[in-house]
Design a protein around this motif. Sequence first.
Motif, short mmCIF file in Angstrom:
data_model
loop_
_atom_site.label_atom_id
_atom_site.label_comp_id
_atom_site.label_asym_id
_atom_site.label_seq_id
_atom_site.Cartn_x
_atom_site.Cartn_y
_atom_site.Cartn_z
N TYR A 125 -4.49 -43.22 -14.48
CA TYR A 125 -3.40 -43.08 -15.46
C TYR A 125 -3.69 -43.75 -16.80
O TYR A 125 -2.91 -43.62 -17.73
CB TYR A 125 -2.08 -43.60 -14.88
CG TYR A 125 -1.96 -45.12 -14.82
CD1 TYR A 125 -1.50 -45.86 -15.91
CD2 TYR A 125 -2.28 -45.81 -13.65
CE1 TYR A 125 -1.38 -47.23 -15.85
CE2 TYR A 125 -2.16 -47.19 -13.58
CZ TYR A 125 -1.71 -47.89 -14.68
OH TYR A 125 -1.59 -49.26 -14.63
N LYS A 242 1.48 -36.36 -12.78
CA LYS A 242 1.03 -35.10 -13.39
C LYS A 242 2.15 -34.47 -14.22
O LYS A 242 1.94 -34.00 -15.34
CB LYS A 242 0.57 -34.14 -12.29
CG LYS A 242 -0.02 -32.82 -12.79
CD LYS A 242 -0.57 -32.01 -11.62
CE LYS A 242 -1.26 -30.74 -12.09
NZ LYS A 242 -0.31 -29.74 -12.61
N MET A 245 2.71 -36.39 -17.46
CA MET A 245 1.64 -36.14 -18.41
C MET A 245 1.76 -34.77 -19.05
O MET A 245 1.38 -34.57 -20.21
CB MET A 245 0.28 -36.29 -17.71
CG MET A 245 -0.10 -37.74 -17.43
SD MET A 245 -1.74 -37.90 -16.68
CE MET A 245 -2.05 -39.66 -16.89
N GLU A 246 2.31 -33.82 -18.31
CA GLU A 246 2.43 -32.46 -18.83
C GLU A 246 3.68 -32.26 -19.68
O GLU A 246 3.66 -31.46 -20.63
CB GLU A 246 2.43 -31.47 -17.67
CG GLU A 246 1.08 -31.35 -16.97
CD GLU A 246 1.11 -30.43 -15.77
OE1 GLU A 246 2.23 -30.08 -15.32
OE2 GLU A 246 0.02 -30.07 -15.27
N TYR A 250 4.78 -39.20 -20.58
CA TYR A 250 3.69 -40.18 -20.54
C TYR A 250 3.23 -40.50 -21.96
O TYR A 250 3.07 -41.67 -22.32
CB TYR A 250 2.53 -39.64 -19.71
CG TYR A 250 1.28 -40.53 -19.76
CD1 TYR A 250 1.11 -41.55 -18.84
CD2 TYR A 250 0.30 -40.34 -20.73
CE1 TYR A 250 -0.02 -42.38 -18.89
CE2 TYR A 250 -0.83 -41.15 -20.78
CZ TYR A 250 -0.98 -42.16 -19.86
OH TYR A 250 -2.09 -42.97 -19.92
N ASN A 251 3.02 -39.48 -22.77
CA ASN A 251 2.55 -39.70 -24.14
C ASN A 251 3.59 -40.46 -24.96
O ASN A 251 3.23 -41.28 -25.82
CB ASN A 251 2.23 -38.37 -24.82
CG ASN A 251 1.48 -38.56 -26.13
OD1 ASN A 251 0.38 -39.07 -26.17
ND2 ASN A 251 2.13 -38.17 -27.23
N TYR A 254 3.15 -44.04 -23.98
CA TYR A 254 1.86 -44.51 -24.50
C TYR A 254 1.95 -44.79 -26.00
O TYR A 254 1.51 -45.85 -26.48
CB TYR A 254 0.79 -43.46 -24.22
CG TYR A 254 -0.62 -43.93 -24.48
CD1 TYR A 254 -1.44 -44.34 -23.43
CD2 TYR A 254 -1.16 -43.97 -25.77
CE1 TYR A 254 -2.74 -44.77 -23.64
CE2 TYR A 254 -2.45 -44.40 -26.00
CZ TYR A 254 -3.24 -44.80 -24.94
OH TYR A 254 -4.52 -45.24 -25.16
N ASP A 261 -1.54 -41.35 -29.98
CA ASP A 261 -1.38 -40.44 -28.84
C ASP A 261 -2.34 -40.83 -27.73
O ASP A 261 -3.44 -41.35 -27.97
CB ASP A 261 -1.63 -39.00 -29.26
CG ASP A 261 -0.50 -38.44 -30.12
OD1 ASP A 261 0.67 -38.77 -29.85
OD2 ASP A 261 -0.80 -37.67 -31.06
N ALA A 262 -1.94 -40.56 -26.50
CA ALA A 262 -2.78 -40.86 -25.35
C ALA A 262 -4.03 -40.00 -25.36
O ALA A 262 -3.97 -38.81 -25.69
CB ALA A 262 -1.99 -40.63 -24.06
N PRO A 263 -5.17 -40.56 -25.00
CA PRO A 263 -6.40 -39.77 -24.94
C PRO A 263 -6.38 -38.82 -23.75
O PRO A 263 -5.63 -39.03 -22.78
CB PRO A 263 -7.49 -40.83 -24.76
CG PRO A 263 -6.80 -41.95 -24.07
CD PRO A 263 -5.39 -41.97 -24.61
N LYS A 264 -7.17 -37.79 -23.82
CA LYS A 264 -7.30 -36.85 -22.70
C LYS A 264 -8.40 -37.36 -21.76
O LYS A 264 -9.47 -37.73 -22.20
CB LYS A 264 -7.64 -35.45 -23.21
CG LYS A 264 -6.63 -34.88 -24.22
CD LYS A 264 -5.26 -34.68 -23.59
CE LYS A 264 -4.29 -34.08 -24.60
NZ LYS A 264 -2.93 -33.94 -24.03
N PHE A 265 -8.11 -37.35 -20.48
CA PHE A 265 -9.13 -37.75 -19.51
C PHE A 265 -8.88 -37.05 -18.18
O PHE A 265 -7.84 -36.47 -17.97
CB PHE A 265 -9.18 -39.25 -19.31
CG PHE A 265 -7.87 -39.91 -18.96
CD1 PHE A 265 -7.39 -39.91 -17.65
CD2 PHE A 265 -7.11 -40.54 -19.94
CE1 PHE A 265 -6.18 -40.52 -17.34
CE2 PHE A 265 -5.92 -41.16 -19.63
CZ PHE A 265 -5.45 -41.15 -18.34
#
Length: 265
Positions: A125, A242, A245-246, A250-251, A254, A261-265
């Motif tokens: 996460y 999940k 985040m979608e 979550y962003n 963050y 903005d939250a990074p993609k991983f």
Amino acid sequence: MFKPKFRLVLAGMLSLSLLALAGCGSSSTPAPTVPTPAVEKVLKVGSDIAYAPFEFMDEKQQATGFDIELIQALGADMGYTKVDIQTSAFDGLILALQNGNYDAVISAMTITEERAKGVLFSDKYFLSGQYIAMKKGANIKSLEDLKGKKIGVQLNTTGQYAVEGKGMETKKYDTTPDAMNSLLTGGVDAVVADSPVVLWFQAQNPSAQIESIDAKSGEEFYGIAMKLGNTELANKMNASLKKLMENGKYNEIYKKWFKVDAPKF
């Protein structure tokens, strides 16, 4: 001859009266039923509340931070009516989880092969890495430059493992802020710790003459720890993670704590 007949008539009248009364009773309004109170569904979560900006106490002595807001959002999405945050020293969290003190642990805990032998991790996460903090002018460019220096780390963290993996000794502290404060007073020459925590400390102490660099020890990912075998909770946790985040939640959390903005991983 008259009295027995009178007694029969009187008995009949009494029977009719009792039937009438019974009929009146059956038509009365029934007593209201008392609703059964809803059962509180609590998610017990362990965390070391000394690791800003992930978990720390605010001015009202309430737990706050990125991890705290995330687990509260996850708990609500999973249907829990309350997320009970309980604090413990970081190096005791896994044992307490294994003993059943908590349902889950969230504490900026890096997913490692060794830890995964004792706990069941959620999906990753958070993306992190190790930074080296030092006083300005220390001329430290890499982990190798720490040889022969006093190096502060938090006990049982990946910062400790990164330094000791290079064959160097460490001075261990219960919390990263303790190690950073020792750097301020000259107790250590450098501190190796998670990058967001080092950067947060720097931002909160702008006059402290601290600088930091990437230790380049590799990417690390945080996970939420659960008891081995608790796949039911892990599946629910991953599904909610999940979803958050979608759907942007979550962003939102963050960005509140890290301003980007939250990074993609």
